[in-house]
Design a protein around this motif. Structure first.
Motif, PDB file in Angstrom:
ATOM      1  N   PHE A 115      12.434  75.292  35.902  1.00  0.00           N
ATOM      2  CA  PHE A 115      13.317  74.319  35.213  1.00  0.00           C
ATOM      3  C   PHE A 115      13.521  74.781  33.995  1.00  0.00           C
ATOM      4  CE2 PHE A 115      13.864  70.433  32.671  1.00  0.00           C
ATOM      5  CZ  PHE A 115      14.914  69.969  33.495  1.00  0.00           C
ATOM      6  N   LEU A 175      18.874  68.162  29.307  1.00  0.00           N
ATOM      7  CA  LEU A 175      18.234  68.043  30.446  1.00  0.00           C
ATOM      8  C   LEU A 175      16.752  67.372  30.466  1.00  0.00           C
ATOM      9  CD1 LEU A 175      18.987  71.376  32.441  1.00  0.00           C
ATOM     10  CD2 LEU A 175      20.020  69.236  32.596  1.00  0.00           C
ATOM     11  N   ARG A 195      13.696  68.427  39.571  1.00  0.00           N
ATOM     12  CA  ARG A 195      13.706  69.631  38.838  1.00  0.00           C
ATOM     13  C   ARG A 195      13.842  70.817  39.795  1.00  0.00           C
ATOM     14  NH1 ARG A 195      10.695  69.381  33.933  1.00  0.00           N
ATOM     15  NH2 ARG A 195      10.157  67.251  33.139  1.00  0.00           N
ATOM     16  N   ILE A 239      17.773  70.845  40.030  1.00  0.00           N
ATOM     17  CA  ILE A 239      18.452  71.605  38.762  1.00  0.00           C
ATOM     18  C   ILE A 239      18.280  73.082  38.525  1.00  0.00           C
ATOM     19  CG2 ILE A 239      18.316  71.316  36.093  1.00  0.00           C
ATOM     20  CD1 ILE A 239      17.778  68.144  36.524  1.00  0.00           C
ATOM     21  N   SER A 279      20.853  75.892  38.084  1.00  0.00           N
ATOM     22  CA  SER A 279      20.828  76.650  36.919  1.00  0.00           C
ATOM     23  C   SER A 279      20.690  77.905  36.862  1.00  0.00           C
ATOM     24  CB  SER A 279      20.390  75.591  35.903  1.00  0.00           C
ATOM     25  OG  SER A 279      18.874  75.840  36.118  1.00  0.00           O
ATOM     26  N   LEU A 323      26.188  70.875  31.475  1.00  0.00           N
ATOM     27  CA  LEU A 323      26.358  70.521  32.662  1.00  0.00           C
ATOM     28  C   LEU A 323      27.212  70.913  33.933  1.00  0.00           C
ATOM     29  CD1 LEU A 323      24.840  66.999  31.801  1.00  0.00           C
ATOM     30  CD2 LEU A 323      23.471  68.882  32.252  1.00  0.00           C
ATOM     31  N   MET A 345      26.463  71.887  37.395  1.00  0.00           N
ATOM     32  CA  MET A 345      26.135  71.115  38.468  1.00  0.00           C
ATOM     33  C   MET A 345      27.268  71.062  39.580  1.00  0.00           C
ATOM     34  SD  MET A 345      22.997  69.466  37.873  1.00  0.00           S
ATOM     35  CE  MET A 345      23.188  68.046  38.339  1.00  0.00           C
ATOM     36  N   VAL A 394      17.960  63.488  44.559  1.00  0.00           N
ATOM     37  CA  VAL A 394      19.086  63.922  43.909  1.00  0.00           C
ATOM     38  C   VAL A 394      20.405  62.979  43.935  1.00  0.00           C
ATOM     39  CG1 VAL A 394      20.750  65.922  44.018  1.00  0.00           C
ATOM     40  CG2 VAL A 394      18.339  66.330  44.286  1.00  0.00           C
ATOM     41  N   SER A 441      27.834  66.522  27.749  1.00  0.00           N
ATOM     42  CA  SER A 441      28.394  66.755  29.204  1.00  0.00           C
ATOM     43  C   SER A 441      29.830  67.065  29.235  1.00  0.00           C
ATOM     44  CB  SER A 441      28.100  65.594  30.211  1.00  0.00           C
ATOM     45  OG  SER A 441      28.460  65.874  31.414  1.00  0.00           O
TER      46      SER A 441
END
Length: 538
Positions: free
Chosen positions: A45, A52, A84, A87, A91, A100, A103, A133, A148
């Motif tokens: 993460f 985040l 986590r 993400i 990422s 972001l 995503m 999620v 964002s």
């Protein structure tokens, strides 16, 4: 009753029923094993991204609430671990993480879902990943951070992609649950085993109390806890949390029923207290005495040291979380089949209640309220899973339904009952008589008339028409029309009435169609001319 009151008074004088806050030595909520044993690819993460971290911290505070319980804290930590993981996957190898935009990579989301399918985890756990999620995506959609750059359309696309994956995952999850249910049913405890458990516990519990009074050992204390919880769990089917969270004050404040000398204990902290309120245990005088003796034993061993408020305690006089271990040890000493848990005992009791009393019976609903069991949740997945006995009953229903249908079909095709000889003769005479009359009436033709006879016929024309109407009444085709004609005969002979009568007679004469239309029209014309002549004479 007097004996229990004395013990409670003695404990109250010593201050055992007034508990201080739990000591700090008690272990707090531990993260689940799932958080440290994930076999996904190493996706660390990005802790260096403040956005985040702030997002996850806000998400954590939202789901924990103002006063979280240890169980709720543990559940939220599991959710954060799954988010986590997501993400970290999304990422990996991306830049500008604070925006972001990483995503919104839909192919990467599909790759993450595929990795969950290939991973060696249960189907239910995989579904939890997807649902957690989606909760996080909804949280971002409602309160997006200031940095964002994800638009509303992109967030909707992400949420839709996760939702489609959840829908595609539901069918294998339900089938997995059915298989697990079948495995549980194969090793489910029987009614005989539950009765034997309570019978042996009644014999062993007094012996263990006397042994602890002589010499206290942690092994003997654990065995005592195992026999007491096995007895109560095999009777009521309560969850582990009900016994873990039972306090000394709740036992001392139990409602006494003087009629049968029993006691009602109400446990406030348990899993489904929002839906069912307090969990209730109605105990006899002997069973209630066991819990009072446990409180007294804890006070005697503590010798003024800080104690927890819970009935079942460990060597440090705090809450004992090894009740399942003690239950299994006592079950093994009783030489009963299988390895029980509080959940397996609960499932067995709920299944017996459903099979014995019926799915929609009032008895089953009463038992479900006492054991804080939501029947709708269990029936949602397990009603379609039938045992061989239930399937056998269903087969009998199918056979009976088809048998009744065959019998009703035979009754429909059966011939009417035979008539007697006299009734058959009467019926034949009546049928042949009507046939002969019809033939005579329809084949009679009026003879040729002279001028004098025509004059005489004019005078008797009314009588002939009346006779014709009476003769038509005998035929079944002219029944309706002749009834209307007789009802209107009482009216005055106005031109409109006479025309309507002529039309009705025409319908009566035309209905059999035994003569040609030309002859019938000639006869009707002759009769109309005769009627006109009679009116002129009058």
């Amino acid at each position: 009753m007097q004996r229990h009151r004395k013990k409670l008074w003695y404990l109250a004088q010593q201050g055992s029923l007034q508990h201080p806050p739990p000591p700090t030595s008690e272990a707090g909520p531990q993260p689940t094993s799932e958080a440290g044993t994930s076999k996904l690819r190493s996706t660390d993460f990005p802790d260096h991204v403040p956005v985040l971290n702030v997002l996850l911290e806000d998400f954590k505070r939202l789901y924990e609430g103002p006063d979280p319980s240890p169980k709720l804290i543990n559940n939220v930590q599991s959710k954060l671990h799954r988010i986590r993981q997501f993400i970290g996957w999304m990422s990996h190898g991306k830049k500008n993480l604070g925006h972001l935009t990483f995503m919104a990579d839909l192919p990467n989301i599909r790759g993450w879902v595929k990795s969950l399918r290939n991973n060696k985890m249960t189907l239910s756990t995989t579904l939890h990943y997807l649902k957690n999620v989606r909760q996080f995506i909804v949280f971002m959609e409602e309160t997006p951070p200031s940095t964002s750059r994800l638009g509303k359309t992109q967030l909707k696309l992400i949420k839709r992609e996760i939702t489609v994956s959840i829908m595609a995952w539901k069918r294998p999850v339900v089938l997995h649950q059915m298989r697990v249910k079948g495995q549980k049913d194969a090793i489910m405890h029987t009614i005989k085993e539950l009765h034997e458990c309570r019978r042996l516990a009644l014999v062993a519990i007094p012996k263990l109390f006397s042994r602890l009074e002589k010499q206290h050992t942690s092994m003997a204390q654990g065995n005592l806890f195992g026999y007491v919880t096995a007895y109560l769990a095999s009777l009521y089917g309560h969850r582990l949390g009900v016994f873990l969270n039972m306090t000394d004050v709740q036992v001392s404040q139990a409602v006494h029923g003087p009629e049968k000398d029993d006691y009602l204990i109400k446990v406030e902290e348990h899993k489904t207290n929002e839906s069912f309120g307090t969990a209730k245990l109605l105990l006899t005088d002997k069973e209630y005495g066991w819990l009072i003796d446990l409180i007294q034993l804890k006070t005697k061993l503590a010798k003024g040291k800080p104690m927890s408020k819970y009935v079942f305690f460990n060597t440090t006089f705090s809450q004992d979380r090894n009740l399942t271990k003690y239950l299994q040890r006592a079950w093994l000493e009783m030489q009963l089949r299988g390895i029980p848990t509080f959940t397996s005992l609960r499932s067995a009791i709920a299944t017996f209640a459903r099979d014995r009393h019926g799915e929609d019976s009032q008895e089953r609903k009463s038992m479900a309220r006492l054991m804080c069991h939501d029947t709708a949740t269990s029936d949602k997945f397990y009603t379609m899973d039938l045992t061989i006995a239930q399937a056998r009953k269903g087969r009998l229903l199918f056979e009976e339904a088809q048998k009744e249908e065959v019998e009703s079909g035979k009754k429909k095709h059966e011939s009417p009952p035979p008539q007697s000889e006299e009734s058959e003769k009467d019926g034949e005479e009546s049928v042949t008589g009507t046939k002969k009359k019809r033939k005579k009436k329809h084949h009679e033709r009026p003879p040729p008339q002279s001028e004098e006879s025509e004059k005489d016929g004019e005078e008797t024309d009314g009588e002939e028409t009346a006779e014709d109407e009476e003769s038509q009444e005998a035929t079944p085709e002219g029944e309706a029309t002749t009834e209307i004609a007789t009802t209107t005969s009482d009216k005055k002979s106005t031109p409109s009435v006479t025309r309507s009568r002529a039309k009705k007679r025409c319908r009566v004469l035309l209905s059999p169609l035994k003569q040609s239309p030309h002859k019938l029209s000639n006869r009707i014309g002759v009769r109309r001319s005769r009627k006109g002549a009679t009116r002129r004479k009058l």
